[in-house]
Design a protein around this motif. Sequence first.
Motif, PDB file in Angstrom:
ATOM      1  N   PRO A  93      28.874  32.525  46.695  1.00 23.43           N
ATOM      2  CA  PRO A  93      30.335  32.388  46.755  1.00 23.43           C
ATOM      3  C   PRO A  93      30.969  32.474  45.363  1.00 23.43           C
ATOM      4  CG  PRO A  93      29.285  30.791  48.188  1.00 23.43           C
ATOM      5  CD  PRO A  93      28.186  31.405  47.366  1.00 23.43           C
ATOM      6  N   MET A  94      31.975  33.330  45.257  1.00 23.38           N
ATOM      7  CA  MET A  94      32.659  33.589  43.990  1.00 23.38           C
ATOM      8  C   MET A  94      34.162  33.529  44.193  1.00 23.38           C
ATOM      9  SD  MET A  94      30.445  34.452  41.460  1.00 23.38           S
ATOM     10  CE  MET A  94      31.488  35.408  40.358  1.00 23.38           C
ATOM     11  N   TYR A  95      34.878  33.293  43.072  1.00 27.01           N
ATOM     12  CA  TYR A  95      36.333  33.346  43.073  1.00 27.01           C
ATOM     13  C   TYR A  95      36.822  34.370  42.063  1.00 27.01           C
ATOM     14  CZ  TYR A  95      36.462  28.769  45.510  1.00 27.01           C
ATOM     15  OH  TYR A  95      36.314  27.736  46.402  1.00 27.01           O
ATOM     16  N   THR A  96      37.851  35.108  42.442  1.00 27.13           N
ATOM     17  CA  THR A  96      38.605  35.932  41.505  1.00 27.13           C
ATOM     18  C   THR A  96      39.712  35.041  40.946  1.00 27.13           C
ATOM     19  OG1 THR A  96      38.171  38.001  42.681  1.00 27.13           O
ATOM     20  CG2 THR A  96      40.118  37.938  41.258  1.00 27.13           C
ATOM     21  N   LEU A  97      39.689  34.811  39.618  1.00 27.05           N
ATOM     22  CA  LEU A  97      40.662  33.903  39.000  1.00 27.05           C
ATOM     23  C   LEU A  97      41.846  34.647  38.376  1.00 27.05           C
ATOM     24  CD1 LEU A  97      38.320  31.267  37.309  1.00 27.05           C
ATOM     25  CD2 LEU A  97      39.410  31.168  39.557  1.00 27.05           C
ATOM     26  N   LEU A  98      41.564  35.765  37.742  1.00 25.61           N
ATOM     27  CA  LEU A  98      42.637  36.589  37.193  1.00 25.61           C
ATOM     28  C   LEU A  98      42.139  38.012  37.002  1.00 25.61           C
ATOM     29  CD1 LEU A  98      41.901  37.079  33.960  1.00 25.61           C
ATOM     30  CD2 LEU A  98      43.033  34.913  33.644  1.00 25.61           C
ATOM     31  N   ASN A  99      43.085  38.938  36.904  1.00 30.65           N
ATOM     32  CA  ASN A  99      42.776  40.337  36.631  1.00 30.65           C
ATOM     33  C   ASN A  99      42.824  40.536  35.116  1.00 30.65           C
ATOM     34  OD1 ASN A  99      42.385  43.059  37.921  1.00 30.65           O
ATOM     35  ND2 ASN A  99      44.134  43.535  36.623  1.00 30.65           N
ATOM     36  N   LEU A 100      41.727  40.970  34.526  1.00 37.40           N
ATOM     37  CA  LEU A 100      41.674  41.091  33.063  1.00 37.40           C
ATOM     38  C   LEU A 100      42.496  42.264  32.531  1.00 37.40           C
ATOM     39  CD1 LEU A 100      37.914  40.280  32.361  1.00 37.40           C
ATOM     40  CD2 LEU A 100      39.885  39.004  31.484  1.00 37.40           C
ATOM     41  N   ASN A 101      42.583  43.347  33.304  1.00 35.41           N
ATOM     42  CA  ASN A 101      43.260  44.537  32.774  1.00 35.41           C
ATOM     43  C   ASN A 101      43.615  45.523  33.869  1.00 35.41           C
ATOM     44  OD1 ASN A 101      40.307  45.205  32.961  1.00 35.41           O
ATOM     45  ND2 ASN A 101      41.069  47.206  32.308  1.00 35.41           N
ATOM     46  N   GLU A 102      44.483  46.451  33.522  1.00 32.44           N
ATOM     47  CA  GLU A 102      44.771  47.620  34.339  1.00 32.44           C
ATOM     48  C   GLU A 102      44.455  48.854  33.510  1.00 32.44           C
ATOM     49  OE1 GLU A 102      48.620  45.909  36.869  1.00 32.44           O
ATOM     50  OE2 GLU A 102      48.919  47.038  35.008  1.00 32.44           O
ATOM     51  N   ASP A 103      44.015  49.924  34.182  1.00 34.18           N
ATOM     52  CA  ASP A 103      43.761  51.222  33.557  1.00 34.18           C
ATOM     53  C   ASP A 103      42.679  51.136  32.462  1.00 34.18           C
ATOM     54  OD1 ASP A 103      45.765  52.034  35.276  1.00 34.18           O
ATOM     55  OD2 ASP A 103      47.309  52.153  33.735  1.00 34.18           O
ATOM     56  N   GLY A 104      42.582  52.197  31.661  1.00 34.62           N
ATOM     57  CA  GLY A 104      41.686  52.168  30.510  1.00 34.62           C
ATOM     58  C   GLY A 104      40.256  52.603  30.754  1.00 34.62           C
ATOM     59  N   GLN A 105      39.969  53.250  31.908  1.00 32.08           N
ATOM     60  CA  GLN A 105      38.651  53.820  32.144  1.00 32.08           C
ATOM     61  C   GLN A 105      38.816  55.350  32.121  1.00 32.08           C
ATOM     62  OE1 GLN A 105      36.634  50.774  32.883  1.00 32.08           O
ATOM     63  NE2 GLN A 105      38.702  50.106  32.369  1.00 32.08           N
ATOM     64  N   ALA A 106      37.757  56.079  32.316  1.00 31.79           N
ATOM     65  CA  ALA A 106      37.888  57.538  32.393  1.00 31.79           C
ATOM     66  C   ALA A 106      36.703  58.134  33.139  1.00 31.79           C
ATOM     67  CB  ALA A 106      37.985  58.156  30.996  1.00 31.79           C
ATOM     68  N   ILE A 107      36.907  59.352  33.610  1.00 36.15           N
ATOM     69  CA  ILE A 107      35.837  60.149  34.203  1.00 36.15           C
ATOM     70  C   ILE A 107      35.569  61.306  33.261  1.00 36.15           C
ATOM     71  CG2 ILE A 107      35.163  61.611  36.145  1.00 36.15           C
ATOM     72  CD1 ILE A 107      36.981  59.849  37.923  1.00 36.15           C
ATOM     73  N   SER A 108      34.339  61.402  32.797  1.00 36.97           N
ATOM     74  CA  SER A 108      33.978  62.413  31.824  1.00 36.97           C
ATOM     75  C   SER A 108      32.953  63.390  32.383  1.00 36.97           C
ATOM     76  CB  SER A 108      33.437  61.751  30.548  1.00 36.97           C
ATOM     77  OG  SER A 108      34.471  61.039  29.876  1.00 36.97           O
ATOM     78  N   VAL A 109      32.986  64.598  31.850  1.00 33.95           N
ATOM     79  CA  VAL A 109      32.177  65.699  32.360  1.00 33.95           C
ATOM     80  C   VAL A 109      31.344  66.290  31.222  1.00 33.95           C
ATOM     81  CG1 VAL A 109      32.296  67.976  33.483  1.00 33.95           C
ATOM     82  CG2 VAL A 109      33.962  66.210  34.090  1.00 33.95           C
ATOM     83  N   ALA A 153      52.187  40.167  35.418  1.00 36.32           N
ATOM     84  CA  ALA A 153      51.894  40.922  36.636  1.00 36.32           C
ATOM     85  C   ALA A 153      50.557  41.661  36.579  1.00 36.32           C
ATOM     86  CB  ALA A 153      53.019  41.914  36.924  1.00 36.32           C
ATOM     87  N   THR A 154      50.107  42.017  35.377  1.00 39.18           N
ATOM     88  CA  THR A 154      48.789  42.651  35.238  1.00 39.18           C
ATOM     89  C   THR A 154      47.688  41.626  35.451  1.00 39.18           C
ATOM     90  OG1 THR A 154      49.589  44.343  33.706  1.00 39.18           O
ATOM     91  CG2 THR A 154      47.238  43.832  33.625  1.00 39.18           C
ATOM     92  N   SER A 155      47.868  40.451  34.883  1.00 41.26           N
ATOM     93  CA  SER A 155      46.868  39.391  34.959  1.00 41.26           C
ATOM     94  C   SER A 155      46.777  38.769  36.352  1.00 41.26           C
ATOM     95  CB  SER A 155      47.220  38.302  33.933  1.00 41.26           C
ATOM     96  OG  SER A 155      46.390  37.177  34.058  1.00 41.26           O
ATOM     97  N   TYR A 156      47.878  38.750  37.067  1.00 35.33           N
ATOM     98  CA  TYR A 156      47.937  38.103  38.383  1.00 35.33           C
ATOM     99  C   TYR A 156      46.994  38.788  39.375  1.00 35.33           C
ATOM    100  CZ  TYR A 156      50.011  36.081  42.618  1.00 35.33           C
ATOM    101  OH  TYR A 156      50.213  35.424  43.803  1.00 35.33           O
ATOM    102  N   PRO A 157      46.174  38.021  40.102  1.00 39.17           N
ATOM    103  CA  PRO A 157      45.223  38.626  41.045  1.00 39.17           C
ATOM    104  C   PRO A 157      45.845  38.904  42.417  1.00 39.17           C
ATOM    105  CG  PRO A 157      44.829  36.273  40.950  1.00 39.17           C
ATOM    106  CD  PRO A 157      45.968  36.557  39.989  1.00 39.17           C
ATOM    107  N   TRP A 158      46.613  39.990  42.524  1.00 39.74           N
ATOM    108  CA  TRP A 158      47.265  40.347  43.779  1.00 39.74           C
ATOM    109  C   TRP A 158      46.228  40.501  44.902  1.00 39.74           C
ATOM    110  CZ3 TRP A 158      52.545  40.545  43.647  1.00 39.74           C
ATOM    111  CH2 TRP A 158      53.159  40.723  42.398  1.00 39.74           C
ATOM    112  N   LYS A 159      46.457  39.834  46.006  1.00 38.25           N
ATOM    113  CA  LYS A 159      45.531  39.936  47.140  1.00 38.25           C
ATOM    114  C   LYS A 159      45.547  41.333  47.754  1.00 38.25           C
ATOM    115  CE  LYS A 159      45.274  35.086  48.572  1.00 38.25           C
ATOM    116  NZ  LYS A 159      45.420  34.131  49.714  1.00 38.25           N
ATOM    117  N   SER A 160      46.687  42.008  47.675  1.00 38.16           N
ATOM    118  CA  SER A 160      46.772  43.350  48.248  1.00 38.16           C
ATOM    119  C   SER A 160      45.815  44.316  47.558  1.00 38.16           C
ATOM    120  CB  SER A 160      48.210  43.874  48.133  1.00 38.16           C
ATOM    121  OG  SER A 160      48.633  43.960  46.777  1.00 38.16           O
TER     122      SER A 160
END
Length: 439
Positions: free
Chosen positions: A134-150, A351-358
């Motif tokens: 059993p785990m809890y999501t406490l906050l969202n650390l970040n949005e964006d900032g990843q990439a797909i590379s070829v 709003a980025t940090s908030y763990p939206w359930k949706s």
Amino acid sequence: MTKTVQSRALSLAPGASRREMLNLTGAAALASAIKLAFPSGAMAQGTGPEVKGTRLGYIALTDSAPLIIAKEKGFYAKHGVPDMEIAKQASWGATRDNMALGAKANGIDGGHILRPKTHLYTTGKVMQNSQPLPMYTLLNLNEDGQAISVSNEYRDLNVQKDSSPLKQAFERKKAAGKELTAAMTFPGGTHDLWIRYWLAAGGIDPDTDIKVIVVPPPQMVANMKVGTMDCFCVGEPWNEQLVNQNIGYSALTTGELWFRHPEKILGMRADWVDANPKATQAILMAVMEAQMWCEKMENRQELSEIVGRRQWFNVPVADLNKRLQGDINYGNGREVKGTNLYMKFWGEGGATSYPWKSLDTWFVTENIRWGKFDPKIDIKALVDKTNRADLWREAAKTLGVPGAPTADSRGVETFFDGTKFDPAAPLDYLKALKIKRVA
């Protein structure tokens, strides 16, 4: 305080009688005696965190920065948990195994993890012997900032958001008897879902047209250099490093796939949080303050210098700071400066940090798409069980965050190919998808 009174106070044990206490002269002497008898403070023990800290894990990825900055800038100490240990993990698999152990058994009690891991751990889907953790999501650390590379093998195709040009190239390579591989960092995790979504949007089935493999983030560049993969999805600084070493190029950043998408979280073992509610609040507030610091553009250079140090990432600042500021060198001759595709850490009102359930609802739904969860799973029940937005709101109230979110849903989400996800009707989203593992 006189020497006589001081000596009496020093001789008082925690079980000293009321008469002995009252024999001291005056209220000031009494207060001093109590302070000496209870060095840590009797009242402080009753109101402060239950423990002075625990061990959190992190992977060498830029989105772990808030956990590191909270340590480096003294935010943990400020909130009463000075003994926090932020421990590097070798891979997401190692993170899982150490989370199962817990800090008392020399593992970790939480840390920087891929957002869907909360659901995958809690249900036991990726755990040893399928044992639920059993785990809890406490906050969202970040949005964006990843990439797909070829790989540079496909340099002439100059693949970007549309992956379909790779379809025929993959077919030719497969016809020649060569193996095709797309790398991500953990089954069912964010990078797995991003690269699957991107490939499928271009008509490439990630389960039949190419082999999706697991590679730890710090090993991505080395593996592409020796030609063992065709494309990969990972967080920074590894896409930037790939470009800087001229081994491949970025087709797109994940913010172009889904702008302001959630990524990593601060996730913790439910048993630890339940046993240490005040310490949990202290950790939350410390990390939230670190997110506010990381969000400021004027701090991005220093952020890069801190996390790039040997004890944290051990990578050059040049592999970190440009994409953090929105300057995207995709490689292959394409470079765009001043974009809004930089990593977000806090957002307006948190709003980025908030763990939206949706947003959790989308991750569970997408993992149903690829066969990680049974289509009959109660999505809402799993999200409600694991998402602790209530604890985030409590911490935000204590910090005095203006305009903090209070709802559970961020609303309808739109992806780069025009697909929409309505969290109120996740199964409608599933039905509309062409490439999937469910009927």
